[in-house]
Design a protein around this motif. Sequence first.
Motif, short mmCIF file in Angstrom:
data_model
loop_
_atom_site.label_atom_id
_atom_site.label_comp_id
_atom_site.label_asym_id
_atom_site.label_seq_id
_atom_site.Cartn_x
_atom_site.Cartn_y
_atom_site.Cartn_z
N UNK A 66 18.97 -0.40 -47.61
CA UNK A 66 19.24 -0.81 -46.24
C UNK A 66 18.57 0.14 -45.26
N UNK A 67 17.87 -0.43 -44.30
CA UNK A 67 17.30 0.43 -43.26
C UNK A 67 18.34 0.51 -42.17
N UNK A 68 18.56 1.71 -41.72
CA UNK A 68 19.61 1.95 -40.74
C UNK A 68 19.18 1.41 -39.39
N UNK B 263 20.52 10.28 -39.06
CA UNK B 263 20.77 11.08 -40.27
C UNK B 263 19.49 11.37 -41.04
N UNK B 264 18.47 10.55 -40.83
CA UNK B 264 17.22 10.84 -41.54
C UNK B 264 16.30 11.71 -40.69
N UNK B 265 16.80 12.19 -39.54
CA UNK B 265 16.04 13.18 -38.78
C UNK B 265 15.16 12.62 -37.68
N UNK B 266 15.26 11.33 -37.41
CA UNK B 266 14.43 10.77 -36.34
C UNK B 266 15.13 10.94 -34.99
N UNK B 267 14.36 11.34 -33.99
CA UNK B 267 14.92 11.53 -32.65
C UNK B 267 15.35 10.17 -32.08
N UNK C 178 28.46 3.86 -29.34
CA UNK C 178 28.96 4.61 -30.49
C UNK C 178 27.88 5.55 -31.01
N UNK C 179 28.21 6.82 -31.11
CA UNK C 179 27.20 7.78 -31.58
C UNK C 179 27.58 8.39 -32.92
N UNK C 180 28.60 7.84 -33.55
CA UNK C 180 29.10 8.48 -34.77
C UNK C 180 28.10 8.44 -35.94
N UNK C 181 27.10 7.57 -35.87
CA UNK C 181 26.14 7.55 -36.97
C UNK C 181 25.08 8.64 -36.83
N UNK C 182 25.12 9.40 -35.73
CA UNK C 182 24.14 10.46 -35.55
C UNK C 182 24.44 11.67 -36.43
N UNK C 183 23.41 12.44 -36.67
CA UNK C 183 23.59 13.66 -37.46
C UNK C 183 24.32 14.71 -36.64
N UNK C 184 24.17 14.66 -35.32
CA UNK C 184 24.70 15.72 -34.45
C UNK C 184 25.27 15.13 -33.17
N UNK C 185 26.34 14.36 -33.31
CA UNK C 185 26.89 13.60 -32.18
C UNK C 185 27.31 14.49 -30.98
N UNK C 186 27.74 15.71 -31.27
CA UNK C 186 28.25 16.59 -30.20
C UNK C 186 27.23 16.87 -29.12
N UNK C 187 25.96 16.90 -29.53
CA UNK C 187 24.94 17.32 -28.59
C UNK C 187 24.78 16.30 -27.47
N UNK C 188 25.19 15.05 -27.72
CA UNK C 188 24.95 13.99 -26.74
C UNK C 188 25.66 14.27 -25.43
N UNK C 189 26.94 14.64 -25.50
CA UNK C 189 27.70 14.91 -24.28
C UNK C 189 27.13 16.12 -23.56
N UNK C 190 26.74 17.10 -24.36
CA UNK C 190 26.19 18.32 -23.77
C UNK C 190 24.93 17.99 -22.95
N UNK C 191 24.07 17.16 -23.53
CA UNK C 191 22.85 16.79 -22.82
C UNK C 191 23.19 15.95 -21.59
N UNK C 192 24.16 15.04 -21.76
CA UNK C 192 24.55 14.18 -20.64
C UNK C 192 25.02 15.03 -19.46
N UNK C 193 25.79 16.08 -19.75
CA UNK C 193 26.27 16.95 -18.67
C UNK C 193 25.12 17.62 -17.95
N UNK C 194 24.17 18.13 -18.75
CA UNK C 194 23.04 18.83 -18.14
C UNK C 194 22.14 17.87 -17.35
N UNK C 195 21.97 16.66 -17.91
CA UNK C 195 21.02 15.72 -17.30
C UNK C 195 21.54 15.14 -16.00
N UNK C 196 22.85 15.28 -15.75
CA UNK C 196 23.38 14.72 -14.51
C UNK C 196 22.93 15.54 -13.30
N UNK C 197 22.35 16.71 -13.53
CA UNK C 197 21.74 17.48 -12.44
C UNK C 197 20.26 17.66 -12.75
N UNK C 198 19.47 16.57 -12.61
CA UNK C 198 18.07 16.65 -13.01
C UNK C 198 17.27 17.60 -12.13
#
Length: 646
Positions: A261-263, A604-608, A624-644
Motif C-alpha cells: 500500500x502506498x501511503x 514516516x518514510x521521510x518525505x517532507x 489529522x497529523x497522527x500519521x506523521x513521523x514527528x507530529x509535534x513539530x507542526x504546532x510549533x511551526x504554526x506558532x512561529x509562522x503566525x508572525x511571518x
Amino acid sequence: MSQGIENLFVENRTFPPSEEFVAQANADKSVYDDATDWKAFWHKQALNRITWFKEPTEVLDDSNPPFFKWFADGELNVAYNCIDRHLETQADKVAYHWVGEPGDELTFTYQDVYDRVTKLANGLKSLGVKRGDRVAIYLGMTPEIAISMLACARIGAIHSVVFGGFSADALADRIEDAGITVIITADGAWRRGSVVPLKAAADVAAARCPTVEHIVVVKRTEKAVEMTDVRDVWYHDLVAEQSTDCEPEVMNAEDMLYILYTSGTTAKPKGVVHTQGGYLTQVATTHSYVFDIKPDDVYWCAADCGWVTGHSYIVYGPMANGATQIMYEGAPNFPDNDRLWEIIEKYKATIFYTAPTAIRAFMKWGDDYPAKHDLSSLRLLGSVGEPINPEAWMWYHKHIGGETSPIVDTWWQTETGAIMITPLPGAVDTKPGSATLPFPGISADVIDADGKTVPLGGGGFLALDRPWPSMLRTLYGDPDRYVATYWSQHDGLYFAGDGVKRDDEGYFWLLGRVDDVMNISGHRISTTEVESALVEDARVAEAAVVGRSDPISGEAIAAFVTLKSGVEGNEDMIGELRTVVADKIGPIAKPKSIVFTDDLPKTRSGKIMRRLLKDISEQRQLGDVTTLANADIVQEIADKASTPSD
Ligand code: WT7
C-alpha cells in the motif's frame, strides 16, 4: 504556450567515474546499445538471471493496455530463485549480517535462510495458509521480516507488508482491503531505545477485521503481550517442529507476488500489485547493474522492508543475486549519531544506499560523526526517495564516499517496482542532483500539459512511454482506479506525478511531486530548486518551500528552514538567505517569508509534507497529523509562522 515547469537552477559540476571503477564495472556503455531492442533485452535478462521451471517464450503481452503482462507463459518460484539455487555454490555464504538496535548481532548464511524459510513456510501451511491467500507482515527490521516475505513467496501466498510505524487503524485498513487471513507480527520492535507495541496494535486491528484467523507472534522484546487461545501462536512454537522439506510452489510469471500500500495522505491507500517473473527480472538486473554487485561485496540498503525499497533492494533483488547484506534494526541516531558509520566500519560495507532525508540529517549532526570512523571500505553510494539537493550530494560524496565512490541517484516508485532512472556507475558521468538517464530498456519523457514532449533544456511532467517488467499490474481490487490514477492523463503514457527537467545532454533532474509545484506570477517554479538553493548556504541543514496564496503574485514563496547543529537563526540571516536564492535562481524565486524551525513535518518514510506547511502558511485548520513521523513539530511551526517575517 502550454504549461511546463521553469528550469532555473543551474548545476554544472560533473563527476566521471574513476578509470579503476570503469575497468571493473558490471555494466559499461554497451548495455545501452544492447537495450535498443528493449523487448529482446528484457527477455535476455529474464533467461540469464532467473531459474525458470518453464522458460518464457512470450515477452510482452500488450493486447489489453494498460493491463500489461510480461513473460506470461513462464513458470518460476521467487523464493527458489532467492535461496535454493544458491545452495549448491554458496550455502555457507553470509546472506545477512543482522544488527539489532540494543547491540545484539546475528549472522545468517544462505543455508540458514533456507532452513528458516522452509520451516516457516510449513508452519504457515499448518495454519491453513494456501496459495493465493493474503498474509500481512507487521514487523520491525528483524530477520523474520525477510524470512516471512520469502516464506509467503515459497508457498504462493501473497504478502502485504505494513510498516511497523503505522497505527492499528492503518493496519486494519490494509487488512480489510486485502482480506488478510494471517498476520505475522512481534511482541514489539525496538526504536530509539523504546518498544513499539506491535502486537497490541495487531490485536486492535484484528478486532475490527473478521477475516483474520491467526496472529503469529515473534518474540523480540520480552514485552508482555496478550495471547488469544487458538487464534494466536508464537513464531518459535510454530516453526519448532517443522521440517525443512517444502517444495516451492510452481507459480505463473503473472501470479501475484505481493501487495504494497502506498501511503496516500488523505485518500484511501492504494494497494499496488506486483507479480513474479517481470518483477524479479527487473529487480535482479537493476541490482546488479546499478549497485555493481560482486560476489565479495558487503551491501547495505538502509531502508525498512515496510517500503518498496526494502522489498526490491533488501529482499528480492539482492537475494536473487546471492549478495551478502547488512540489515540494521534501529534508528540511525541510537545510541549516538554515528551508529551507521560504526556498522559500516565493523562489517566493512562496500555499498551503501539511503535517502536524502537521512543524508540531510547526517549533515545537520555534523561532519565529526563520520570522521570518527574508517569508511574506506565503501566503493559505491546510492540515494532514493526524494530529489537530492546538490549540496547534500556533495556532502555525501565528500564525507561518506571519500570523494571516490560514485553516487547512484535512483528514481523510481512503489508503482514502478524497481529502479527506472539512474546512472550506471561505470558508464555515466554523474551530476549532483540529477538521476541522470533512464535505465537500459526503460524509456521516459518530459511532457507538457498537452502531453507533448518538452525540448531539452525545459521542464514539465515525467511520463513513461513504454511498459517495463516490474511495473505494477493494477491496484488491488480496483482496476478502474489504476487506470484513472496513472493512465488517463495522456493516451498511452504512464503519468508518474513528478515534475522534471532535462538538461542539454538529456539528463533528468527530478523537481518534486507535481502537487508541490508553485505558481509565482505565472511562472511554474519547482519547490526542489528553491530548496536546493537554500541548502547551498553552509548554515542550512534542510529547507522546505511552499506557495501560499498571495493577492499580487498568485502565490508567494514561504520557506521553512532548519539550521545545522549550533547555528541560531536571526533577522540578518533571513535577508542573506533571500539573497542566496535570488543569486542562484533569480529574484522571482526569493522567499517572501522564512521561518526557522527545529524540524520539518515528514511522512514516516521521510518525505517532507509540503501540503501541511501550505495549510500552516495559509492559516487553514490543520487536519489529522497522527500519521506523521514527528507530529509535534507542526504546532510549533504554526506558532512561529503566525508572525511571518515579511
Ligand atoms: C516518489 C515515489 C522508490 C522507493 C522509495 C520511494 C520520489 C523517489 C527519487 C529520486 C527524486 C525521487 C518521487 C517518486 N523519488 N526517488 N531519486 N529523485 N525523487 O517510493 O514512496 O513510492 O515514492 O518518490 O517523487 O514519485 P515511493
